[in-house]
Motif scaffolding. Sequence first.
Motif, mmCIF file in Angstrom:
data_model
loop_
_atom_site.group_PDB
_atom_site.id
_atom_site.type_symbol
_atom_site.label_atom_id
_atom_site.label_comp_id
_atom_site.label_asym_id
_atom_site.label_seq_id
_atom_site.Cartn_x
_atom_site.Cartn_y
_atom_site.Cartn_z
ATOM 1 N N GLU A 14 -26.324 -6.517 56.045
ATOM 2 C CA GLU A 14 -25.502 -7.178 55.026
ATOM 3 C C GLU A 14 -26.037 -6.956 53.606
ATOM 4 O O GLU A 14 -25.354 -7.240 52.640
ATOM 5 N N GLU A 15 -27.249 -6.449 53.493
ATOM 6 C CA GLU A 15 -27.824 -6.173 52.175
ATOM 7 C C GLU A 15 -27.411 -4.799 51.630
ATOM 8 O O GLU A 15 -27.749 -4.454 50.514
ATOM 9 N N GLU A 16 -26.702 -4.020 52.436
ATOM 10 C CA GLU A 16 -26.223 -2.706 51.997
ATOM 11 C C GLU A 16 -25.337 -2.887 50.767
ATOM 12 O O GLU A 16 -24.427 -3.708 50.754
ATOM 13 N N ARG A 17 -25.618 -2.119 49.726
ATOM 14 C CA ARG A 17 -24.865 -2.257 48.480
ATOM 15 C C ARG A 17 -23.626 -1.365 48.512
ATOM 16 O O ARG A 17 -23.673 -0.228 48.954
ATOM 17 N N LEU A 18 -22.513 -1.929 48.035
ATOM 18 C CA LEU A 18 -21.228 -1.242 48.041
ATOM 19 C C LEU A 18 -20.648 -1.188 46.642
ATOM 20 O O LEU A 18 -20.793 -2.137 45.866
ATOM 21 N N PRO A 19 -19.963 -0.089 46.305
ATOM 22 C CA PRO A 19 -19.290 -0.044 45.007
ATOM 23 C C PRO A 19 -18.060 -0.949 45.036
ATOM 24 O O PRO A 19 -17.261 -0.905 45.964
ATOM 25 N N PHE A 91 -28.108 8.322 55.620
ATOM 26 C CA PHE A 91 -27.152 7.678 54.724
ATOM 27 C C PHE A 91 -27.356 6.173 54.673
ATOM 28 O O PHE A 91 -27.210 5.564 53.619
ATOM 29 N N SER A 92 -27.656 5.586 55.808
ATOM 30 C CA SER A 92 -27.855 4.148 55.874
ATOM 31 C C SER A 92 -28.571 3.824 57.174
ATOM 32 O O SER A 92 -28.222 4.355 58.227
ATOM 33 N N PHE A 93 -29.567 2.958 57.106
ATOM 34 C CA PHE A 93 -30.280 2.558 58.317
ATOM 35 C C PHE A 93 -29.373 1.781 59.260
ATOM 36 O O PHE A 93 -29.584 1.750 60.460
ATOM 37 N N GLU A 97 -23.354 -0.657 61.916
ATOM 38 C CA GLU A 97 -23.100 -2.072 61.654
ATOM 39 C C GLU A 97 -22.297 -2.252 60.366
ATOM 40 O O GLU A 97 -21.298 -2.973 60.328
ATOM 41 N N VAL A 98 -22.732 -1.561 59.308
ATOM 42 C CA VAL A 98 -22.051 -1.676 58.017
ATOM 43 C C VAL A 98 -20.660 -1.058 58.098
ATOM 44 O O VAL A 98 -19.685 -1.615 57.592
ATOM 45 N N GLY A 99 -20.547 0.082 58.762
ATOM 46 C CA GLY A 99 -19.256 0.754 58.879
ATOM 47 C C GLY A 99 -18.224 -0.076 59.621
ATOM 48 O O GLY A 99 -17.063 -0.186 59.193
#
Length: 163
Positions: A14-19, A91-93, A97-99
């Motif tokens: 949930e800490e993944e930053r998104l534009p 690209f992301s750890f 989950e984020v996708g």
Amino acid sequence: MKLKSLDIETILGEEERLPCTFLVDAADMGCLDPTLHSVDLPAKSRVSLPLWIANILAEKSAVQIELPKHFGKRMREDIRAGPEAIKLRDFSFYYFEVGLRLGAITEDSDLMMTLRQAISGDRFKTVTYHTLFRLVYLSCLRCICSFYPIDVCGWTIVVVAQM
């Protein structure tokens, strides 16, 4: 999308930053954009927000979440062509989950279908095979070999001797 419980993987994902683009003026949020010399953040400002707060603001129609490039159409085509050839961790750890979370938030069924295909198809088989092969190989290597570290002029050299 309500979460039943929070585990460490969910919290870190949930800490993944998104534009995101703000759709309304945001009072006292100027600190999110360091290029602004204002306390308030005007509408149509693009900022990067963590997934957890972007989701809350998107539900209130305050921001529009934009998909990062690594969830775009070109990446989806690459995943469909051969998902095992792409190192998604670069690209992301927490790529899956984020996708999946982004797919649910943006109601992008194509993204969710592509991620399901990638995790359940050939990629899953290949990753599982390599993981199991590596574990078996290392356990066999430990059974038949001994490792002797030798210090030579400040360099540590590992000598493998068969038993």
